[in-house]
Design an enzyme around this catalytic site. Structure first.
Site, PDB file in Angstrom:
ATOM      1  N   ASP A  14       0.989  -1.249  -0.026  1.00 35.37           N
ATOM      2  CA  ASP A  14       0.084  -0.028   0.068  1.00 35.37           C
ATOM      3  C   ASP A  14       0.851   1.203   0.067  1.00 35.37           C
ATOM      4  O   ASP A  14       1.708   1.411   0.835  1.00 35.37           O
ATOM      5  CB  ASP A  14      -0.905  -0.301   1.316  1.00 35.37           C
ATOM      6  CG  ASP A  14      -1.805   1.343   1.230  1.00 35.37           C
ATOM      7  OD1 ASP A  14      -2.853   1.219   0.891  1.00 35.37           O
ATOM      8  OD2 ASP A  14      -1.517   2.258   1.842  1.00 35.37           O
ATOM      9  N   TYR A  54       2.744   9.939  -0.135  1.00 38.52           N
ATOM     10  CA  TYR A  54       3.878   9.326   0.438  1.00 38.52           C
ATOM     11  C   TYR A  54       5.202   9.684  -0.013  1.00 38.52           C
ATOM     12  O   TYR A  54       6.129   9.751   0.731  1.00 38.52           O
ATOM     13  CB  TYR A  54       3.551   7.940   0.630  1.00 38.52           C
ATOM     14  CG  TYR A  54       2.628   7.518   1.487  1.00 38.52           C
ATOM     15  CD1 TYR A  54       1.733   8.161   2.025  1.00 38.52           C
ATOM     16  CD2 TYR A  54       2.147   6.169   1.539  1.00 38.52           C
ATOM     17  CE1 TYR A  54       0.579   7.882   2.730  1.00 38.52           C
ATOM     18  CE2 TYR A  54       0.894   5.650   2.051  1.00 38.52           C
ATOM     19  CZ  TYR A  54       0.029   6.548   2.626  1.00 38.52           C
ATOM     20  OH  TYR A  54      -0.981   5.985   3.519  1.00 38.52           O
ATOM     21  N   LYS A  65      -3.023   5.721  -4.095  1.00 37.94           N
ATOM     22  CA  LYS A  65      -4.088   6.710  -3.591  1.00 37.94           C
ATOM     23  C   LYS A  65      -3.899   8.022  -4.145  1.00 37.94           C
ATOM     24  O   LYS A  65      -2.636   8.449  -4.228  1.00 37.94           O
ATOM     25  CB  LYS A  65      -4.115   6.909  -2.080  1.00 37.94           C
ATOM     26  CG  LYS A  65      -4.011   5.687  -1.389  1.00 37.94           C
ATOM     27  CD  LYS A  65      -4.339   5.685   0.214  1.00 37.94           C
ATOM     28  CE  LYS A  65      -3.773   4.551   1.067  1.00 37.94           C
ATOM     29  NZ  LYS A  65      -2.516   4.755   1.152  1.00 37.94           N
ATOM     30  N   HIS A  92      -7.704   9.379  -1.791  1.00 46.04           N
ATOM     31  CA  HIS A  92      -7.018   9.316  -0.562  1.00 46.04           C
ATOM     32  C   HIS A  92      -7.705   9.821   0.534  1.00 46.04           C
ATOM     33  O   HIS A  92      -7.837   9.406   1.650  1.00 46.04           O
ATOM     34  CB  HIS A  92      -5.649   9.962  -0.477  1.00 46.04           C
ATOM     35  CG  HIS A  92      -4.825   9.477   0.547  1.00 46.04           C
ATOM     36  ND1 HIS A  92      -3.414   9.478   0.222  1.00 46.04           N
ATOM     37  CD2 HIS A  92      -4.902   8.912   1.670  1.00 46.04           C
ATOM     38  CE1 HIS A  92      -2.721   8.976   1.484  1.00 46.04           C
ATOM     39  NE2 HIS A  92      -3.840   8.844   2.417  1.00 46.04           N
TER      40      HIS A  92
HETATM   41  N1  LIG Z   1      -5.419   6.094   3.864  1.00 47.90           N
HETATM   42  C1  LIG Z   1      -4.875   6.863   4.952  1.00 47.90           C
HETATM   43  O1  LIG Z   1      -5.435   7.968   4.947  1.00 47.90           O
HETATM   44  C2  LIG Z   1      -3.770   6.136   5.651  1.00 47.90           C
HETATM   45  C3  LIG Z   1      -3.535   6.725   6.861  1.00 47.90           C
HETATM   46  C4  LIG Z   1      -2.497   6.314   7.609  1.00 47.90           C
HETATM   47  C5  LIG Z   1      -2.063   4.958   7.021  1.00 47.90           C
HETATM   48  N2  LIG Z   1      -2.195   4.380   5.929  1.00 47.90           N
HETATM   49  C6  LIG Z   1      -1.757   3.206   5.620  1.00 47.90           C
HETATM   50  O2  LIG Z   1      -1.776   2.240   6.816  1.00 47.90           O
HETATM   51  C7  LIG Z   1      -0.395   1.560   7.125  1.00 47.90           C
HETATM   52  C8  LIG Z   1      -0.368   1.502   8.333  1.00 47.90           C
HETATM   53  O3  LIG Z   1      -0.371   2.394   9.239  1.00 47.90           O
HETATM   54  P1  LIG Z   1       0.872   3.159  10.172  1.00 47.90           P
HETATM   55  O4  LIG Z   1       2.158   2.558   9.185  1.00 47.90           O
HETATM   56  O5  LIG Z   1       0.723   4.652  10.194  1.00 47.90           O
HETATM   57  O6  LIG Z   1       0.783   2.443  11.380  1.00 47.90           O
HETATM   58  P2  LIG Z   1       0.561   1.004  11.991  1.00 47.90           P
HETATM   59  O7  LIG Z   1       0.880   0.049  10.884  1.00 47.90           O
HETATM   60  O8  LIG Z   1      -0.418   0.971  12.769  1.00 47.90           O
HETATM   61  O9  LIG Z   1       1.869   1.088  12.895  1.00 47.90           O
HETATM   62  C9  LIG Z   1       3.165   0.915  12.367  1.00 47.90           C
HETATM   63  C10 LIG Z   1       4.236   1.253  13.559  1.00 47.90           C
HETATM   64  O10 LIG Z   1       4.184   0.106  14.432  1.00 47.90           O
HETATM   65  C11 LIG Z   1       5.359  -0.750  14.708  1.00 47.90           C
HETATM   66  N3  LIG Z   1       5.280  -1.868  14.431  1.00 47.90           N
HETATM   67  C12 LIG Z   1       4.875  -2.510  13.437  1.00 47.90           C
HETATM   68  N4  LIG Z   1       4.851  -3.877  13.635  1.00 47.90           N
HETATM   69  C13 LIG Z   1       5.334  -4.213  15.105  1.00 47.90           C
HETATM   70  C14 LIG Z   1       5.561  -5.217  15.665  1.00 47.90           C
HETATM   71  N5  LIG Z   1       5.203  -6.309  15.426  1.00 47.90           N
HETATM   72  N6  LIG Z   1       5.868  -5.115  17.044  1.00 47.90           N
HETATM   73  C15 LIG Z   1       6.117  -3.766  17.480  1.00 47.90           C
HETATM   74  N7  LIG Z   1       5.867  -2.736  16.804  1.00 47.90           N
HETATM   75  C16 LIG Z   1       5.439  -2.570  15.384  1.00 47.90           C
HETATM   76  C17 LIG Z   1       6.151   0.074  13.435  1.00 47.90           C
HETATM   77  O11 LIG Z   1       7.386   0.152  13.950  1.00 47.90           O
HETATM   78  P3  LIG Z   1       8.936  -0.589  13.343  1.00 47.90           P
HETATM   79  O12 LIG Z   1       9.100   0.112  11.973  1.00 47.90           O
HETATM   80  O13 LIG Z   1       9.765  -0.497  14.260  1.00 47.90           O
HETATM   81  O14 LIG Z   1       8.398  -2.152  13.232  1.00 47.90           O
HETATM   82  C18 LIG Z   1       5.602   1.473  13.113  1.00 47.90           C
HETATM   83  O15 LIG Z   1       6.083   2.368  14.298  1.00 47.90           O
HETATM   84  C19 LIG Z   1       0.349   2.889   6.659  1.00 47.90           C
HETATM   85  O16 LIG Z   1       1.747   2.640   6.238  1.00 47.90           O
HETATM   86  C20 LIG Z   1      -0.219   3.335   5.259  1.00 47.90           C
HETATM   87  O17 LIG Z   1       0.006   2.628   4.311  1.00 47.90           O
HETATM   88  C21 LIG Z   1      -3.516   4.819   5.262  1.00 47.90           C
END
Ligand SMILES: NC(=O)c1ccc[n+]([C@@H]2O[C@H](COP(=O)([O-])OP(=O)(O)OC[C@H]3O[C@@H](n4cnc5c(N)ncnc54)[C@H](OP(=O)(O)O)[C@@H]3O)[C@@H](O)[C@H]2O)c1
Length: 269
Positions: free
Chosen positions: A34, A39, A66, A99
């Protein structure tokens, strides 16, 4: 057509960090990625995929991007998507999302959904959908393209923000839920209930949280920069939570919204 249950998020990841994350994930067995125009990493994602592509058929991959809010006008959406495709080094996307809804409704829903449907017709994207859409906006989008055309609404959804009203509406329309920030950007992993359930299953808190969302039928796209987290998150697909576990996590909803940029956020449900 369906959305893969578990993919890789790439928000905030840039340059070599995103190349390494995507390359490692593909090596570990991830097949869905994704990204988004905003980004600023589509070219790096494309580079990592191209390197891995020698061993993986394009058909096996599921690439989502997006359309940013600056590109929602009918004369901008398709050219911007073509630009994304060239950065991603592909002829098509598997899924293209709007998005965020157009700030202050500057571009009508009918205009950008019409352009997105046209992009699909031209073969630039296999599936189309939206992100950060409320019930009202989703209704408007459905009026333009029909409910069957909208593959998913990608929304913030984690144990602290379970979004039940919107999810119920999406279920009634057959629009799949993609949960973003399923781990609450790490916050949920410190929760004592999640940690207890994890200990009972000899699993990690992240695996419990991802398994909870997938067991509810939601697609998840956790991001990570660490190989061990990427590997263990993928294994969340094998974890089965009990009804009691699911019930305990259901009680954690506190309506905590982490993503609500003032300029973009619609009137949330
Ligand atoms: N459509 C939208 O508006 C929108 C908005 C926000 C996000 N998104 C999408 O959703 C995806 C996910 O959201 P996000 O990246 O913001 O947050 P997330 O996936 O909830 O959390 C990512 C964080 O969690 C940590 N993490 C991941 N796996 C872990 C594990 N097994 N144990 C401990 N910590 C862990 C990562 O650190 P480490 O790197 O240290 O593992 C990172 O700091 C985004 O990357 C993006 O593609 C979309």
């Amino acid at each position: 057509m369906t959305i893969p249950a578990l993919g890789l998020g790439t928000f905030r990841l840039k340059d070599q960090v995103v190349i390494d994350s995507v390359a490692t994930a593909l090596e570990l067995g991830y097949r869905a990625i994704d990204t988004a125009q905003i980004y600023g990493n589509e070219a790096e994602v494309g580079q990592a995929v191209a390197v891995a592509a020698s061993g993986i058929d394009r058909d096996e991959l599921f690439v989502t991007s997006k359309i940013w809010t600056d590109n929602l006008a009918a004369d901008k959406l398709i050219p911007s998507l073509k630009d994304s495709l060239s950065k991603l080094r592909s002829d098509y996307l598997d899924l293209t999302l709007i998005h965020w809804p157009s700030p202050k409704g500057a571009v009508p829903v009918s205009e950008f959904m019409g352009a997105l449907a046209e992009a699909q017709k031209q073969g630039l994207t296999r599936q189309i959908g939206v992100s950060n859409f409320t019930i009202d906006l989703l209704r408007q989008a459905i009026e333009v393209v029909g409910k069957d055309a909208i593959a998913t609404n990608q929304i913030e959804l984690h144990p602290y923000l379970q979004n039940r009203k919107l999810v119920d509406f999406m279920h009634s329309q057959g629009v799949a839920v993609t949960s973003y920030m399923t781990l609450g950007y790490g916050k949920v992993l410190e929760d004592p209930v999640i940690q207890q359930i994890a200990a009972q299953h000899a699993a990690t808190p992240a695996q419990v949280t991802l398994a909870w969302a997938m067991q509810l039928g939601y697609a998840v796209i956790p991001s990570s920069t660490r190989r061990e987290n990427l590997a263990s998150n993928l294994k969340a697909r094998e974890l089965k939570l009990s009804n009691e576990d699911m019930g305990r996590i259901a009680t954690l909803d506190s309506g905590l919204r982490l993503t609500s940029p003032e300029r973009l956020a619609p009137a949330w449900d």
